[in-house]
Design a protein around this motif. Sequence first.
Motif, PDB file in Angstrom:
ATOM      1  N   GLU A   1      59.891 -29.746  83.737  1.00 19.41           N
ATOM      2  CA  GLU A   1      60.134 -29.725  82.296  1.00 19.41           C
ATOM      3  C   GLU A   1      59.770 -28.426  81.601  1.00 19.41           C
ATOM      4  O   GLU A   1      60.102 -28.237  80.436  1.00 19.41           O
ATOM      5  CB  GLU A   1      59.379 -30.882  81.626  1.00 19.41           C
ATOM      6  CG  GLU A   1      59.824 -32.260  82.088  1.00 19.41           C
ATOM      7  CD  GLU A   1      59.122 -33.372  81.334  1.00 19.41           C
ATOM      8  OE1 GLU A   1      58.544 -33.094  80.260  1.00 19.41           O
ATOM      9  OE2 GLU A   1      59.155 -34.520  81.815  1.00 19.41           O
ATOM     10  N   ILE A   2      59.100 -27.513  82.297  1.00 17.89           N
ATOM     11  CA  ILE A   2      58.691 -26.271  81.643  1.00 17.89           C
ATOM     12  C   ILE A   2      59.914 -25.438  81.294  1.00 17.89           C
ATOM     13  O   ILE A   2      60.913 -25.430  82.024  1.00 17.89           O
ATOM     14  CB  ILE A   2      57.732 -25.457  82.549  1.00 17.89           C
ATOM     15  CG1 ILE A   2      56.968 -24.406  81.736  1.00 17.89           C
ATOM     16  CG2 ILE A   2      58.507 -24.774  83.674  1.00 17.89           C
ATOM     17  CD1 ILE A   2      55.991 -24.964  80.769  1.00 17.89           C
ATOM     18  N   GLY A   3      59.838 -24.749  80.172  1.00 14.43           N
ATOM     19  CA  GLY A   3      60.954 -23.921  79.748  1.00 14.43           C
ATOM     20  C   GLY A   3      60.480 -22.531  79.345  1.00 14.43           C
ATOM     21  O   GLY A   3      59.285 -22.230  79.402  1.00 14.43           O
ATOM     22  N   TYR A   4      61.426 -21.695  78.962  1.00 14.38           N
ATOM     23  CA  TYR A   4      61.104 -20.329  78.555  1.00 14.38           C
ATOM     24  C   TYR A   4      61.764 -20.031  77.216  1.00 14.38           C
ATOM     25  O   TYR A   4      62.905 -20.437  76.979  1.00 14.38           O
ATOM     26  CB  TYR A   4      61.562 -19.329  79.617  1.00 14.38           C
ATOM     27  CG  TYR A   4      60.825 -19.504  80.928  1.00 14.38           C
ATOM     28  CD1 TYR A   4      59.610 -18.871  81.158  1.00 14.38           C
ATOM     29  CD2 TYR A   4      61.332 -20.339  81.928  1.00 14.38           C
ATOM     30  CE1 TYR A   4      58.924 -19.051  82.352  1.00 14.38           C
ATOM     31  CE2 TYR A   4      60.649 -20.532  83.124  1.00 14.38           C
ATOM     32  CZ  TYR A   4      59.452 -19.873  83.321  1.00 14.38           C
ATOM     33  OH  TYR A   4      58.756 -20.066  84.495  1.00 14.38           O
ATOM     34  N   CYS A   5      61.036 -19.346  76.388  1.00 10.63           N
ATOM     35  CA  CYS A   5      61.507 -19.013  75.049  1.00 10.63           C
ATOM     36  C   CYS A   5      62.792 -18.192  75.123  1.00 10.63           C
ATOM     37  O   CYS A   5      62.872 -17.218  75.877  1.00 10.63           O
ATOM     38  CB  CYS A   5      60.419 -18.257  74.297  1.00 10.63           C
ATOM     39  SG  CYS A   5      60.899 -17.738  72.627  1.00 10.63           S
ATOM     40  N   LYS A   6      63.783 -18.554  74.329  1.00 11.88           N
ATOM     41  CA  LYS A   6      65.060 -17.849  74.348  1.00 11.88           C
ATOM     42  C   LYS A   6      64.972 -16.476  73.692  1.00 11.88           C
ATOM     43  O   LYS A   6      65.844 -15.636  73.893  1.00 11.88           O
ATOM     44  CB  LYS A   6      66.137 -18.686  73.648  1.00 11.88           C
ATOM     45  CG  LYS A   6      66.572 -19.908  74.450  1.00 11.88           C
ATOM     46  CD  LYS A   6      67.786 -20.565  73.843  1.00 11.88           C
ATOM     47  CE  LYS A   6      68.303 -21.693  74.726  1.00 11.88           C
ATOM     48  NZ  LYS A   6      69.508 -22.339  74.152  1.00 11.88           N
ATOM     49  N   LYS A   7      63.902 -16.259  72.931  1.00 13.70           N
ATOM     50  CA  LYS A   7      63.751 -14.968  72.266  1.00 13.70           C
ATOM     51  C   LYS A   7      62.897 -14.001  73.077  1.00 13.70           C
ATOM     52  O   LYS A   7      63.308 -12.884  73.369  1.00 13.70           O
ATOM     53  CB  LYS A   7      63.130 -15.157  70.876  1.00 13.70           C
ATOM     54  CG  LYS A   7      64.089 -15.673  69.825  1.00 13.70           C
ATOM     55  CD  LYS A   7      63.456 -15.602  68.446  1.00 13.70           C
ATOM     56  CE  LYS A   7      64.460 -16.005  67.376  1.00 13.70           C
ATOM     57  NZ  LYS A   7      63.858 -15.889  66.011  1.00 13.70           N
ATOM     58  N   CYS A   8      61.680 -14.435  73.435  1.00 15.91           N
ATOM     59  CA  CYS A   8      60.739 -13.513  74.085  1.00 15.91           C
ATOM     60  C   CYS A   8      60.548 -13.780  75.571  1.00 15.91           C
ATOM     61  O   CYS A   8      59.897 -12.997  76.263  1.00 15.91           O
ATOM     62  CB  CYS A   8      59.385 -13.557  73.373  1.00 15.91           C
ATOM     63  SG  CYS A   8      58.449 -15.075  73.658  1.00 15.91           S
ATOM     64  N   HIS A   9      61.048 -14.921  76.070  1.00 16.53           N
ATOM     65  CA  HIS A   9      60.974 -15.297  77.488  1.00 16.53           C
ATOM     66  C   HIS A   9      59.555 -15.677  77.935  1.00 16.53           C
ATOM     67  O   HIS A   9      59.255 -15.676  79.129  1.00 16.53           O
ATOM     68  CB  HIS A   9      61.528 -14.183  78.388  1.00 16.53           C
ATOM     69  CG  HIS A   9      62.867 -13.701  77.950  1.00 16.53           C
ATOM     70  ND1 HIS A   9      64.003 -14.462  78.075  1.00 16.53           N
ATOM     71  CD2 HIS A   9      63.255 -12.538  77.354  1.00 16.53           C
ATOM     72  CE1 HIS A   9      65.039 -13.798  77.591  1.00 16.53           C
ATOM     73  NE2 HIS A   9      64.616 -12.634  77.139  1.00 16.53           N
ATOM     74  N   ASN A  10      58.700 -16.012  76.966  1.00 17.52           N
ATOM     75  CA  ASN A  10      57.383 -16.558  77.287  1.00 17.52           C
ATOM     76  C   ASN A  10      57.536 -18.039  77.617  1.00 17.52           C
ATOM     77  O   ASN A  10      58.567 -18.646  77.327  1.00 17.52           O
ATOM     78  CB  ASN A  10      56.458 -16.371  76.081  1.00 17.52           C
ATOM     79  CG  ASN A  10      55.019 -16.733  76.383  1.00 17.52           C
ATOM     80  OD1 ASN A  10      54.599 -16.737  77.540  1.00 17.52           O
ATOM     81  ND2 ASN A  10      54.261 -17.049  75.348  1.00 17.52           N
ATOM     82  N   ILE A  11      56.516 -18.626  78.224  1.00 20.65           N
ATOM     83  CA  ILE A  11      56.554 -20.060  78.511  1.00 20.65           C
ATOM     84  C   ILE A  11      56.616 -20.840  77.199  1.00 20.65           C
ATOM     85  O   ILE A  11      55.939 -20.504  76.233  1.00 20.65           O
ATOM     86  CB  ILE A  11      55.303 -20.482  79.310  1.00 20.65           C
ATOM     87  CG1 ILE A  11      55.417 -19.972  80.755  1.00 20.65           C
ATOM     88  CG2 ILE A  11      55.129 -21.986  79.315  1.00 20.65           C
ATOM     89  CD1 ILE A  11      54.201 -20.248  81.591  1.00 20.65           C
ATOM     90  N   ALA A  12      57.445 -21.867  77.186  1.00 23.17           N
ATOM     91  CA  ALA A  12      57.607 -22.654  75.960  1.00 23.17           C
ATOM     92  C   ALA A  12      57.928 -24.104  76.292  1.00 23.17           C
ATOM     93  O   ALA A  12      58.525 -24.402  77.327  1.00 23.17           O
ATOM     94  CB  ALA A  12      58.717 -22.060  75.101  1.00 23.17           C
ATOM     95  N   ASP A  13      57.512 -24.993  75.397  1.00 21.69           N
ATOM     96  CA  ASP A  13      57.833 -26.414  75.547  1.00 21.69           C
ATOM     97  C   ASP A  13      59.136 -26.767  74.845  1.00 21.69           C
ATOM     98  O   ASP A  13      59.616 -27.890  74.934  1.00 21.69           O
ATOM     99  CB  ASP A  13      56.695 -27.278  74.976  1.00 21.69           C
ATOM    100  CG  ASP A  13      55.426 -27.173  75.809  1.00 21.69           C
ATOM    101  OD1 ASP A  13      55.535 -26.892  77.020  1.00 21.69           O
ATOM    102  OD2 ASP A  13      54.334 -27.374  75.258  1.00 21.69           O
ATOM    103  N   GLN A  14      59.675 -25.800  74.100  1.00 25.10           N
ATOM    104  CA  GLN A  14      60.946 -25.988  73.410  1.00 25.10           C
ATOM    105  C   GLN A  14      61.740 -24.685  73.493  1.00 25.10           C
ATOM    106  O   GLN A  14      61.337 -23.760  74.181  1.00 25.10           O
ATOM    107  CB  GLN A  14      60.695 -26.393  71.958  1.00 25.10           C
ATOM    108  CG  GLN A  14      59.668 -25.543  71.250  1.00 25.10           C
ATOM    109  CD  GLN A  14      59.204 -26.146  69.942  1.00 25.10           C
ATOM    110  OE1 GLN A  14      59.777 -27.107  69.447  1.00 25.10           O
ATOM    111  NE2 GLN A  14      58.170 -25.589  69.367  1.00 25.10           N
ATOM    112  N   GLU A  15      62.875 -24.623  72.804  1.00 28.12           N
ATOM    113  CA  GLU A  15      63.738 -23.448  72.932  1.00 28.12           C
ATOM    114  C   GLU A  15      63.047 -22.167  72.478  1.00 28.12           C
ATOM    115  O   GLU A  15      63.226 -21.112  73.073  1.00 28.12           O
ATOM    116  CB  GLU A  15      65.037 -23.654  72.144  1.00 28.12           C
ATOM    117  CG  GLU A  15      66.001 -24.628  72.801  1.00 28.12           C
ATOM    118  CD  GLU A  15      67.369 -24.585  72.152  1.00 28.12           C
ATOM    119  OE1 GLU A  15      67.531 -23.848  71.145  1.00 28.12           O
ATOM    120  OE2 GLU A  15      68.277 -25.273  72.648  1.00 28.12           O
TER     121      GLU A  15
END
Length: 206
Positions: free
Chosen positions: A54-68
């Motif tokens: 379920e882990i994702g990556y930020c669409k802006k900065c490519h850091n780890i994120a729980d959402q877009e």
Amino acid sequence: MNFPSKLIEDAVSEISRLPGIGKKTALRLTLHILKQPESFSQSLTAAISKLRTEIGYCKKCHNIADQEICSICLGTRRDRSTICVVEDIPDVLAIENTSQYNGLYHVLGGVISPIQGIGPEELKIDSLLNRIDEQLGSDPVQEVILALSATMEGDTTSFFITRKLKEKGIKVSTIARGIPIGGELEYTDEVTLGRSILTRVNYNLE
């Protein structure tokens, strides 16, 4: 290393594949898990499985994120005029732990390394340039801080990005490199010592 059980041997084998963990440490962790209630191992297994799927990556900065979009990019108190460019996610965590930086980040996902076959196109450099262009209207980026490793690959990456950003008229800076607090000159390498001399600052008595 002899094991009393094939199940323990398999667990040790898998755990020891983690970085920085040898067979002895893996055995100690395995035996520790065995001593805990069954619910502990179930929670651990579920957490790792959920992390991986379920882990994702930020669409802006490519850091780890729980959402877009990650919490840092969404932060209303962040200085959106400054972007700190880093090699990978642990660098973001390290800088955040200093509590000295309040801008945004951009994770490249590595550095340019011809020997390893990593060119600019394999990194998130184009994403950085597009991101800066998108912010030109309402909240333009005024400074990009290059916080990359002090290696030949890091310097090559910094040089490449700097050339791209100069075309956009954006201020580019790098993190200071010098003698660490508590360090002794006698044990400091020549390159670090030389850069410390070149990037010296005024001594403030206040």
